[in-house]
Design a protein around this motif. Structure first.
Motif, PDB file in Angstrom:
ATOM      1  N   HIS A  24       0.859  -1.185   0.000  1.00 47.33           N
ATOM      2  CA  HIS A  24       0.000   0.000   0.000  1.00 47.33           C
ATOM      3  C   HIS A  24       0.896   1.236   0.000  1.00 47.33           C
ATOM      4  N   PHE A  48       1.302   5.536  -0.855  1.00 44.36           N
ATOM      5  CA  PHE A  48       0.472   6.737  -0.822  1.00 44.36           C
ATOM      6  C   PHE A  48       1.286   7.943  -1.284  1.00 44.36           C
ATOM      7  N   ASP A 105      -3.041  11.152   2.525  1.00 46.57           N
ATOM      8  CA  ASP A 105      -3.699   9.987   1.935  1.00 46.57           C
ATOM      9  C   ASP A 105      -3.521   8.758   2.811  1.00 46.57           C
ATOM     10  N   HIS A 143      -6.623   6.669   4.511  1.00 48.12           N
ATOM     11  CA  HIS A 143      -6.812   5.241   4.232  1.00 48.12           C
ATOM     12  C   HIS A 143      -6.944   4.439   5.524  1.00 48.12           C
ATOM     13  N   GLU A 165     -10.076   4.416   7.502  1.00 47.58           N
ATOM     14  CA  GLU A 165     -11.172   3.601   6.977  1.00 47.58           C
ATOM     15  C   GLU A 165     -11.014   2.134   7.341  1.00 47.58           C
ATOM     16  N   SER A 209      -9.337   5.361  -5.893  1.00 41.32           N
ATOM     17  CA  SER A 209      -8.161   4.517  -5.785  1.00 41.32           C
ATOM     18  C   SER A 209      -8.359   3.239  -6.582  1.00 41.32           C
ATOM     19  N   ILE A 238      -3.280   4.767  -4.470  1.00 39.46           N
ATOM     20  CA  ILE A 238      -3.026   3.652  -3.558  1.00 39.46           C
ATOM     21  C   ILE A 238      -2.755   2.412  -4.400  1.00 39.46           C
ATOM     22  N   ARG A 261      -2.392  -1.511  -4.327  1.00 41.42           N
ATOM     23  CA  ARG A 261      -2.730  -2.630  -3.464  1.00 41.42           C
ATOM     24  C   ARG A 261      -2.262  -3.919  -4.105  1.00 41.42           C
TER      25      ARG A 261
END
Length: 276
Positions: free
Chosen positions: A149, A151, A156, A160, A163, A227, A260, A262
């Motif tokens: 991950h 950023f 940011d 993230h 959340e 994202s 982002i 992932r």
């Protein structure tokens, strides 16, 4: 003290972004009681938040956002705080002391400069104990805690992990020292803090095939503002509902880096950078 020329103090470098450039600190955080109790009853106590009135060169003239009291305090007794969560001028031990103050909730956090790695930052989070995570910086000035991950800026990263925990001990809830403050009118009010966005409920929305087609087109745009992970999640939902064939988006290859990045994992991220 009052005749000393003022000296401008630059905001600590985070990244070259509009939200950071040239911004003054939000408030000062008191790191130790001042004066010390062996000299006289403290004017300001550890954990208080101060609003700067003036910089007197090595001293701050400030007003407490907790009591409304106004006085002078030496620079070494305070840390400057930006964006509510970026603390400048304190180390690991003092970060733990602030995060363990009474009434501090689980998930309270701060970001500070790393004491062990130059150019890096540390995320300190209140849980059963205070946990510390190293925030590394890539050559392109992007940031990450887990390599899966990345950023573009610290803001940011904070948004993230506000959340989802994604490998942290818990979701970030409130910046350290979030507390009630006294306004000029003497009323109690809450300061603005980083908050999690309200959950978006698809089932509450009436959708047509035309709407879904527009959504799929938006998901295929690299500059959509969403994202990479969120776009994939929305595309998967559309496919599962059976109301729209989202394969047009799934077939599209990602040609540039998203805000982002992932990496597909089965449970926890590959590893997290913890500070000892």
């Amino acid at each position: 003290m009052g005749n000393t020329a003022r000296t401008m103090k630059a905001t600590p470098e985070i990244n070259s972004t509009p939200w950071q450039s040239g911004q003054r600190s939000d408030f000062l955080a008191v790191l130790d009681d001042y004066p010390t109790p062996d000299i006289s009853p403290p004017i300001f106590q550890v954990g208080e938040k101060l609003r700067v009135i003036s910089d007197e060169g090595g001293w701050w003239r400030a007003r407490s956002l907790t009591t409304g009291h106004e006085s002078y305090i030496p620079e070494k007794y305070v840390a400057k705080v930006y964006h509510g969560w970026l603390f400048e001028g304190l180390g690991r031990e003092k970060a733990e002391e602030l995060l363990l103050l009474p009434n501090t909730k689980i998930g309270s956090f701060m970001i500070r400069k790393s004491e062990t790695t130059k150019g890096s930052y540390s995320l300190s989070v209140r849980h059963a104990h205070v946990k510390h995570y190293r925030i590394c910086r890539l050559p392109n000035n992007w940031y990450y805690i887990s390599p899966g991950h990345t950023f573009q800026c610290l803001e940011d990263l904070v948004n993230h992990y506000s959340e989802v925990a994604d490998g942290l001990c818990c979701v970030l809830s409130n910046p350290c020292l979030t507390q009630h403050t006294i306004s000029n009118e003497g009323r109690i009010q809450d300061p603005p803090v980083v908050m999690r966005n309200k959950a978006f409920r698809w089932k509450d929305k009436q959708r047509s095939k035309e709407d879904d087609d527009e959504i799929v087109d938006m998901l295929g745009m690299e500059d959509s503002g969403l994202s990479y992970g969120l776009r994939n999640s929305i595309a998967s939902y559309l496919a599962l509902t059976g109301e729209n064939d989202s394969s047009s988006y799934v077939r599209k290859k990602k040609k540039s880096q998203s805000v982002i990045y992932r990496r597909e994992v089965t449970s926890q991220p590959a590893f997290m950078f913890h500070e000892d």
